[in-house]
Design an enzyme around this catalytic site. Structure first.
Site, PDB file in Angstrom:
ATOM      1  N   ASP A  74     -93.736 -24.583 -70.535  1.00 16.11           N
ATOM      2  CA  ASP A  74     -95.023 -25.284 -70.510  1.00 16.11           C
ATOM      3  C   ASP A  74     -95.956 -24.673 -69.480  1.00 16.11           C
ATOM      4  OD1 ASP A  74     -93.770 -26.021 -68.199  1.00 16.11           O
ATOM      5  OD2 ASP A  74     -93.839 -28.190 -68.575  1.00 16.11           O
TER       6      ASP A  74
ATOM      7  N   ARG B 154     -76.027  29.398 -75.910  1.00 16.61           N
ATOM      8  CA  ARG B 154     -74.751  29.941 -76.396  1.00 16.61           C
ATOM      9  C   ARG B 154     -74.975  30.852 -77.607  1.00 16.61           C
ATOM     10  NH1 ARG B 154     -69.651  28.330 -79.145  1.00 16.61           N
ATOM     11  NH2 ARG B 154     -67.912  28.866 -77.794  1.00 16.61           N
TER      12      ARG B 154
ATOM     13  N   LYS C 239     -61.670  20.108 -86.692  1.00 14.97           N
ATOM     14  CA  LYS C 239     -62.365  19.884 -85.417  1.00 14.97           C
ATOM     15  C   LYS C 239     -63.816  20.310 -85.595  1.00 14.97           C
ATOM     16  CE  LYS C 239     -62.445  21.427 -80.572  1.00 14.97           C
ATOM     17  NZ  LYS C 239     -61.773  22.288 -79.552  1.00 14.97           N
ATOM     18  N   TRP C 240     -64.737  19.335 -85.566  1.00 19.58           N
ATOM     19  CA  TRP C 240     -66.163  19.582 -85.812  1.00 19.58           C
ATOM     20  C   TRP C 240     -66.878  19.608 -84.462  1.00 19.58           C
ATOM     21  CZ3 TRP C 240     -68.803  18.504 -90.869  1.00 19.58           C
ATOM     22  CH2 TRP C 240     -70.190  18.636 -90.789  1.00 19.58           C
ATOM     23  N   ASP C 241     -67.410  20.768 -84.103  1.00 18.56           N
ATOM     24  CA  ASP C 241     -67.994  20.968 -82.773  1.00 18.56           C
ATOM     25  C   ASP C 241     -69.526  21.039 -82.836  1.00 18.56           C
ATOM     26  OD1 ASP C 241     -67.950  21.349 -80.025  1.00 18.56           O
ATOM     27  OD2 ASP C 241     -66.465  22.961 -80.109  1.00 18.56           O
TER      28      ASP C 241
ATOM     29  N   ASP D 185     -58.640  27.628 -83.700  1.00 23.11           N
ATOM     30  CA  ASP D 185     -59.981  27.330 -83.205  1.00 23.11           C
ATOM     31  C   ASP D 185     -60.949  28.449 -83.606  1.00 23.11           C
ATOM     32  OD1 ASP D 185     -62.136  26.558 -81.010  1.00 23.11           O
ATOM     33  OD2 ASP D 185     -60.645  24.953 -80.981  1.00 23.11           O
ATOM     34  N   ASP D 186     -61.985  28.623 -82.835  1.00 23.39           N
ATOM     35  CA  ASP D 186     -63.084  29.549 -83.124  1.00 23.39           C
ATOM     36  C   ASP D 186     -62.578  30.978 -83.341  1.00 23.39           C
ATOM     37  OD1 ASP D 186     -65.615  30.613 -83.378  1.00 23.39           O
ATOM     38  OD2 ASP D 186     -66.337  29.899 -81.435  1.00 23.39           O
TER      39      ASP D 186
ATOM     40  N   ASN E 283     -72.245  22.714 -79.903  1.00 21.42           N
ATOM     41  CA  ASN E 283     -72.166  23.323 -78.578  1.00 21.42           C
ATOM     42  C   ASN E 283     -73.504  23.616 -77.904  1.00 21.42           C
ATOM     43  OD1 ASN E 283     -69.420  23.667 -77.606  1.00 21.42           O
ATOM     44  ND2 ASN E 283     -69.080  24.844 -79.464  1.00 21.42           N
TER      45      ASN E 283
ATOM     46  N   ASP F 283     -64.218  19.177 -72.133  1.00 23.12           N
ATOM     47  CA  ASP F 283     -63.650  20.519 -72.055  1.00 23.12           C
ATOM     48  C   ASP F 283     -62.869  20.710 -70.767  1.00 23.12           C
ATOM     49  OD1 ASP F 283     -64.608  21.309 -74.488  1.00 23.12           O
ATOM     50  OD2 ASP F 283     -66.316  22.429 -73.716  1.00 23.12           O
TER      51      ASP F 283
END
Length: 696
Positions: free
Chosen positions: A51, A417, A450-452, A340-341, A454, A521
């Protein structure tokens, strides 16, 4: 029924809590209550209408609206900001109708002048004391709207109290650090502007009272929640001059806009929140249970012990080298071998190849099939690393489609990168990735991806887009969800892991698609203890992949490195060809132990016994849901400032009236005794122990 409609409004009740709101005398939808469930529906307070008519302080500004739009005499952080092509830049929402369907409540609000419709969704998860909220905005008018801000939820805390915000901060190699701020008048903002969830903050919060009423690990009032979104997000924790504390959570409005043509709709991501009197631990266990039972794709998945080749070979991968690693891994008891890569076309270093997702002909002249068959013949499943959202300028894809990356015309395209980011808002980019990755998965017996991701974004432009290019922040994530979701539908048995240089994209949105996350990492085991503690505030151990590697091998024993990694989904990332035979045998013993207890780690309730951020001694305990068994992990890091060698561990979560044995200690005691009195444990520097607890 968890949803009650009363003359005073609506009450959402869970097993232990309640959340209430209603329409006040001015016609505004306002918050009424959030806390412990009360005995009767009549016990909850009525919708409040101030109020006050003091200059500069008006009733609308003091109202605790459930979903506050920008407009009128309101000056706190809004949940919604819309501009109409008619020139109107504010919004006046009035309640229209409600609908209840079991555990789901929807409320319709409308701005009749501009034809904007807002639907608020509430879903109650009674067993875990959680409430989901999201919002659908629809243009039901004749003018075009520009949506400038739309949060998923606005949460209100009990008034006239001071609160402390617990949130997670960090950077690459140092994610999920626990940070606490006492909130004062003004707005505390945490956010991501990176295109991903980010390493810097996570879309998660806990709130407790500051000072004498503060919560602790095992007791105290905690309000907590998160956002299920994998792109730019924002949390605003605001304390008004009237000592009203509110927290908005949703899409980040920084550089964001969304065009709504007549008839078009926009739906926000889901926000999840709850309340408990069981402290920070009780809040975490509720989130863990929900994510395990309601969110991840494979609800009853046995998460396999994996080996990842990255630290052993970097980009120097070939059939012979990977086969040698696989043979040693199989003898150690590894269940999943992940290359991996470095396996795909033109990938000799990180300067080339991203975008060309087929086997490199020089490294694998007969394709991946011989390696996959070799791994399968050793009794392991095969997994693979990919980074589909990225492209190297030195790639067939970029040479064919330089327009497919984010860029501004005439601007230099900054690489990080040595790579650029593909515009996943474009359907042609989505279709390209779906077709290429579908072919890869169809032609090979791949069980794990494994979906990265970077790098962070730069030059967030979309010159060819016919609409407002500021939509790309949302369209990229929607495109990601479409690509990943389509591949999951076509290959439902594949287990996916989310990764972004570690923990840059670990969130509840990704866990609708991925069963686990690579959270950092950093594999230094001492540092990981703190990273894993922070992660555990929000997310369960079953989603946390952790590796035992060669990092710190001259300082930390193999057992210590393994014990730290065994607190989540165990992986091995060291160069096992270089390990002496005694280390391989010890690793095999530790892997066998892990297989014996992983059901507790992945499915049990987590109790944080001692914090690694507060003491040289830390410990966590995982207790089966039926309280029949448990496992304790205890760690000591650096020397303390005094010569203490023995510390007392008091257990948690046991049945106080049942009797238990603890490995290494004679006799059985009641659960109450183990929790109140505990047991002494002697640990040398960088020593760890794993103890089984069994009900008899």
């Amino acid at each position: 029924m968890p949803v009650h409609t009363t003359p005073q409004g609506w009450i959402l009740e869970t097993a232990h809590t309640a959340y209430a709101f209603g329409i006040n005398a001015a016609g505004h939808l306002v918050h009424r209550y959030w806390g412990l469930k009360l005995p009767d529906l009549q016990d909850y307070p009525a919708p409040f209408l101030s109020d006050s008519e003091i200059s500069f302080i008006n009733p609308p500004h003091l109202s605790r609206e459930e979903f506050q739009a920008y407009g009128g005499l309101r000056y706190s952080e809004p949940s919604l900001k819309v501009t109409s092509s008619s020139g109107v830049r504010d919004t006046v929402l009035q309640f229209v109708r409600s609908e209840v369907a079991e555990n789901l409540l929807t409320l319709d609000l409308q701005d009749e002048l501009i034809g904007l419709q807002v639907r608020l969704h509430y879903r109650v998860h009674a067993d875990t004391d959680l409430i989901e909220r999201w919002v659908t905005v629809k243009n039901a008018g004749s003018h075009t709207f520009e949506l400038e801000r739309v949060f998923s939820a606005l949460w209100h805390l009990p008034e006239e109290q001071t609160y402390r915000l617990t949130h997670l901060t960090g950077q690459w190699l140092d994610e999920f650090r626990i940070h606490k701020d006492v909130l004062s008048e003004g707005t505390k903002t945490i956010e991501s502007r990176t295109l991903t969830t980010s390493h810097h903050h996570n879309p998660f919060f806990m709130l407790d009272r500051a000072g004498e009423g503060q919560a602790f690990e095992d007791h105290g009032d905690v309000w907590f929640g998160l956002l299920a979104w994998s792109g730019n997000w924002k949390i605003t924790a605001e304390v008004t001059h009237a000592q009203s504390t509110r927290l908005g959570i949703g899409l980040n409005d920084w550089d964001f806009a969304w065009t709504l043509e007549p008839g078009a709709s926009f739906e926000t991501p889901v926000a999840l929140a709850g309340y408990t009197r069981e402290g920070f631990g009780g809040a975490s266990r509720r989130l863990h249970q929900h994510i395990r039972a309601e969110v991840v794709p494979h609800k009853n998945l046995k998460r396999r012990v994996l080996y990842n080749s990255w630290e052993a070979t970097l980009f120097d991968v070939n059939l012979e080298g990977q086969s040698q690693l696989a043979e040693v891994a199989a003898r150690m008891g590894i269940e999943l071998f992940v290359m991996d890569d470095g396996w795909f076309h033109g990938r000799k270093w990180d300067t080339a190849g991203l975008g060309d997702w087929w086997p490199d002909a020089e490294k694998f002249p007969d394709g991946l099939t011989p390696l996959v068959n070799k791994v399968k013949s050793l009794g392991m499943d095969f997994g693979l690393w990919v980074e589909p959202e990225m492209v190297n300028p030195d790639s067939d894809l970029y040479r064919a489609h330089p327009e497919w990356v984010y860029h501004f015309e005439g601007r230099h395209r900054n690489e990080a990168r040595n790579q650029l980011i593909l515009n996943l808002g474009r359907e042609d980019v989505q279709d390209y990735l779906i077709d290429l990755l579908d072919q890869l998965l169809s032609e090979h017996d791949i069980s794990f991806i494994k979906w990265d991701f970077n790098r962070y974004v730069s030059e967030p432009g979309w010159p060819a887009f016919a609409g407002n290019a500021k939509e790309l922040w949302v369209r990229h994530v929607q495109g990601l969800y479409r690509v990943w979701g389509t591949l999951r539908e076509r290959h439902p048995a594949v287990v996916w892991q989310t990764c972004s240089g570690g923990g840059g994209r670990a969130d509840a949105g990704m866990f609708h698609l991925a069963d686990q996350a690579w959270i950092s990492d950093c594999t230094d085991p001492s540092a990981r203890l703190q990273i894993q503690e922070g992660y555990s505030l929000a997310y369960p151990a079953s989603t946390m992949e952790a590796w035992a590697t060669d990092w710190g091998k001259d300082r930390f024993s193999l057992e210590f490195r393994f014990h730290v990694a065994m607190c989540g989904v165990l992986g091995i990332g060291g160069h096992i060809l270089h390990w002496p035979e005694e280390d391989r045998e010890e690793a095999a013993r530790l892997i066998a132990l892990y297989k014996d207890i992983r059901h507790l780690v992945h499915e049990g309730d987590l109790f944080r016994l001692r914090s690694p951020s507060q003491d040289v001694i830390s410990g966590v305990q995982y207790v089966s849901r039926d309280q029949q068994e448990a496992v304790v992990f205890a760690f000591r890091t650096h020397h303390p400032r005094y010569s203490q060698k023995t510390w007392r561990f008091r257990l948690k979560g046991l049945n106080p009236n049942a009797r238990y044995t603890v490995e290494g200690f004679e006799g059985a005691r009641s659960g109450q005794a183990w929790m109140e009195d505990g047991f002494p444990l002697e640990l040398a520097e960088f020593q760890s122990k794993v103890l089984k607890v069994t009900q008899i």
